[in-house]
Design a protein around this motif. Structure first.
Motif: not given
Length: 606
Positions: A124-132
């Motif tokens: 449902d949301i706009h994701i800018s990046l995934f940080a692991i």
């Protein structure tokens, strides 16, 4: 990028590699970052998150780590939240609402919670990046493997266009390859920062009995009066005994291990973070979630199980870049106990090899920092001057021919042997393995028969530590010659080896007759800030504590020790000048400037 750095975090320049990493993430490229603890990893995803539309999802393994990071970000005026089981469902529902409205810049989440939310909130949301974060947890070769991390490849399937940045403070070559594979990263840019932490002194004490050890620990802590530190112990029982001993001598101490209830563990951590106790005695269960920048020392009461663990644990000292001390004790008893743990573990071979490398570090007579850096694939061409070996240097000799004999034997077997067969070849021992593989026909067979096998063990250990070959533990521990090794093998460079000194463990009777001589302790390096007013520093520290208590956050989140030292030496008397201090961003300037300026003016006008 620089404007955001100054405005939110108060710095005017990036540390090495940060700028390149941030650019890479902003270009939506997958990125793997290896940076030592305290090297500034978090900024590598926090700044792209602030500069990009949408919410950055940060996967983190520990609730305490999330709490620390979120408090620090909020205290810099950034909207960050943590979605986890510590919140009640109302709080989590509010966080989801804020995310759907696009108000949250960074959302911290555990891998388990991420998998539960993947088809709901994240869609449902706009994701800018995934940080692991703590990405070594994903690899079975990593020192802190977590099965729940292995399902994170689903991110690439479900969000093919969102960039992934994986970050870790400890990962050797094999772990790095595994992280890339497990996360299904696409042609990732890999950044390896220097693992050198020159502000940490490195000391090792070997073969101490318990009484001697306790005496040495007390002496060490006395030299660090009032400074925060951690004592790591192998067993729960030892943590409690050491804590009792310290308390008896008037040192305020908390205990932390997996056998305690989560309430007691949380209290220990909170007391330590908020400077209510000076020391925490802990098993390795403690510390991954600690971002406390002013830990001034770390003691290992026992040998750790691997260099990765050791490096990460000592890395909790001196995160603010100021001088800090580390001390490691070890004995044969530690090695026997850890060998048993390793042999009973699911990955016997890997864990035994890692323990062996840890033991080699502890027994080495060459610069310890060079060994640590070499383990992470980094070579240093000079000794550090800030470890016990550098302060009490051994004698050296030209060992080029010995090194060439060993490397030649490795090369002639196609780099398909481990150390025991190598020594058999060098000694000319007709063992079953040597004969069966035809190694007795090699030109180097028997080339080192004049050197005792025990000495070969030691010389090979030195060669390994000097970076002339490495051990491939995913290939049956075979030895592989490095570029540095090739230079010696082909006569382009000489090799200096240390003269072997056997250190015997004195028996109790010998010990009574003659006290064992130990090298002089590492000097405590004073914190040097020009024109610093010590009484002003203490007044600023008291104000910081008061402000932190009012907000129920750790003092170092208000301002770090380093910032306080800078304030006590440059003594700014206007809000603008206060904001110019490195580490003070716009939000902190507005929020705390008036209070701190008031104290400074009181001192400068008197």
């Amino acid at each position: 990028m620089l404007k955001t750095l100054k405005s939110y975090f108060g710095y005017t320049s990036f540390r090495p590699l940060q700028e390149e990493i941030i650019s890479c993430v902003l270009q939506k490229k997958d990125t793997l970052v290896l940076m030592p603890t305290g090297g500034g990893k978090s900024l590598c995803y926090q700044i792209p998150a602030l500069l990009t539309e949408g919410t950055a999802i940060v996967v983190s393994p520990l609730i305490s780590l999330m709490k620390d990071q979120v408090e620090a970000l909020q205290n810099n005026g950034i909207i960050a939240r943590a979605l986890n089981s510590n919140n009640d469902e109302t709080a989590n529902a509010n966080i989801r609402f804020e995310c759907r409205q696009g108000r949250v810049k960074l959302l911290y989440i555990s891998p388990e919670r991420l998998l539960a939310e993947i088809n709901y909130l994240l869609k449902d949301i706009h994701i800018s990046l995934f940080a692991i974060d703590e990405a070594h947890c994903i690899s079975q070769w990593g020192h802190d493997f977590r099965p729940e991390y292995t399902q994170l490849a689903v991110l690439r399937e479900q969000f093919p266009h969102v960039p992934i940045i994986a970050l870790t403070a400890t990962a050797d070559k094999i772990t790095r390859e595994d992280i890339v594979k497990q996360l299904a990263m696409r042609d990732p840019q890999i950044f390896i920062s220097s693992f050198d932490r020159p502000n940490l002194s490195l000391d090792v004490k070997r073969g101490y009995q318990q009484k001697e050890k306790n005496r040495a620990v007390l002496e060490f802590i006395t030299r660090h009066k009032g400074e925060s530190g951690i004592v790591y112990c192998m067993s729960r029982n030892t943590t409690e005994k050491v804590a009792d001993m310290l308390e008896e001598h008037g040192v305020s101490t908390a205990v932390y291990h997996a056998g305690l209830s989560s309430t007691i563990r949380d209290k220990a951590q909170e007391d330590f973070i908020n400077d209510r106790v000076q020391v925490v005695c802990a098993t390795i269960a403690f510390g991954m979630g600690i971002d406390k920048s002013n830990v001034r020392w770390v003691i290992h009461y026992n040998l750790p199980k691997s260099i990765e663990s050791f490096y990460q644990e000592i890395g909790r000292a001196g995160r603010d870049g100021l001088p800090s001390d580390t001390l490691l004790f070890y004995s044969f008893a530690d090695i026997i106990m850890l060998s048993r743990f390793a042999s009973e573990s699911g990955q016997q071979e890997v864990n035994m090899e890692k323990l062996k490398r840890m033991q080699q570090y502890a027994e080495a007579d060459i610069c310890r920092r060079r060994i640590l850096l070499n383990y992470f694939g980094e070579t240093m061409d000079h000794d550090c001057g800030n470890c016990d070996v550098c302060r009490n240097p051994p004698q050296r000799f030209d060992g080029t021919i010995l090194v060439q004999k060993a490397l030649s034997a490795i090369a002639r077997t196609g780099q398909q042997i481990g150390t025991s067969i190598l020594i058999d070849i060098l000694k000319g021992t007709a063992s079953a393995d040597v004969i069966e593989r035809g190694y007795d026909k090699l030109k180097t067979y028997g080339a080192g028969r004049d050197v005792p096998a025990r000495d070969w063990q030691d010389y090979l250990l030195q060669m390994l530590n000097l970076g002339y070959f490495e051990v491939a533990y995913n290939e049956k521990n075979h030895l592989k010659i490095t570029e540095a090794g090739k230079k010696v093998l082909f006569g382009h460079e000489q090799a200096q080896l240390a003269v072997i000194k056997r250190e015997e463990y004195p028996s109790k009777t010998t010990r009574r007759k003659k006290k064992t001589e130990h090298p002089a302790p590492a000097p405590v390096i004073p914190l040097a800030f020009e024109d610093e007013d010590q009484s002003l520093f203490e007044a600023l520290r008291a104000l910081r504590k008061k402000l932190a208590d009012q907000q129920a956050i750790p003092a170092y989140i208000v301002l770090s020790d380093k910032v306080l030292h800078l304030l006590a030496s440059s003594k700014p008397t206007t809000i603008e000048a206060f904001g110019e201090i490195s580490g003070i961003g716009e939000y902190k300037k507005e929020r705390y400037g008036k209070d701190f300026i008031q104290v400074i003016r009181r001192f400068t006008s008197s």
